[in-house]
Design a protein around this motif. Structure first.
Motif, short mmCIF file in Angstrom:
data_model
loop_
_atom_site.label_atom_id
_atom_site.label_comp_id
_atom_site.label_asym_id
_atom_site.label_seq_id
_atom_site.Cartn_x
_atom_site.Cartn_y
_atom_site.Cartn_z
N SER A 11 0.81 -3.21 8.85
CA SER A 11 1.35 -2.33 7.81
C SER A 11 1.89 -3.15 6.64
O SER A 11 1.64 -2.83 5.47
CB SER A 11 2.44 -1.44 8.38
N LEU A 14 -1.08 -4.62 4.69
CA LEU A 14 -1.75 -3.60 3.87
C LEU A 14 -0.89 -3.18 2.68
O LEU A 14 -1.41 -2.96 1.58
CB LEU A 14 -2.11 -2.38 4.72
N ASP A 15 0.42 -3.05 2.88
CA ASP A 15 1.32 -2.70 1.77
C ASP A 15 1.25 -3.75 0.67
O ASP A 15 1.19 -3.43 -0.51
CB ASP A 15 2.76 -2.55 2.25
#
Length: 132
Positions: A11, A14-15
């Motif tokens: 996460s 990807l952020d």
């Protein structure tokens, strides 16, 4: 023992990737006119929105849109060409793909694979605050 959560790590990755992608993805933004070439009807503009640590780079040879307007009651259409003054605040739109080959009015393939690049910017109007 310290365990790394793979979902949290993915996460965060990807952020960071999406944040960088959106920062580099140009669509439209206000700019200040630095100079205007009346013969070519192009302007050098400076974006007014900072998306990183440094000031945005100036964009050169940005064409302005002209207009051909016909009176509602008929009559002869009148052509209006762009004119900008130093300091005008204009709205610039960035094309999805390279536009240079399409400006001649014929279907053409782009010379490059660039997308949403500020080199393919077009001035679509002047903000009202710039009018005296």
């Amino acid at each position: 023992m310290n365990k790394v959560d793979p979902a949290a790590a993915m996460s965060a990755l990807l952020d960071g990737f999406l944040s960088k992608l959106y920062t580099d993805f140009n669509v439209a933004f206000p700019c200040e006119v630095i100079s205007f070439d009346e013969g070519k009807r192009t302007a050098s503009v400076r974006p007014l929105i900072r998306t990183g640590a440094d000031d945005p780079a100036m964009i050169q040879a940005v064409p302005g849109l002209g207009f051909r307007l016909k009176p509602k009651d008929g009559g002869e259409a009148v052509e209006y060409v762009p004119e900008y003054k130093k300091g005008d605040v204009v709205y610039v739109v960035v094309a999805d793909r390279e536009i240079r080959n399409g400006l001649a009015g014929a279907v053409a393939a782009p010379d490059t694979a660039r997308q949403h690049d500020s080199n393919d910017a077009v001035i679509v109007g002047i903000f009202p605050a710039s009018f005296s």
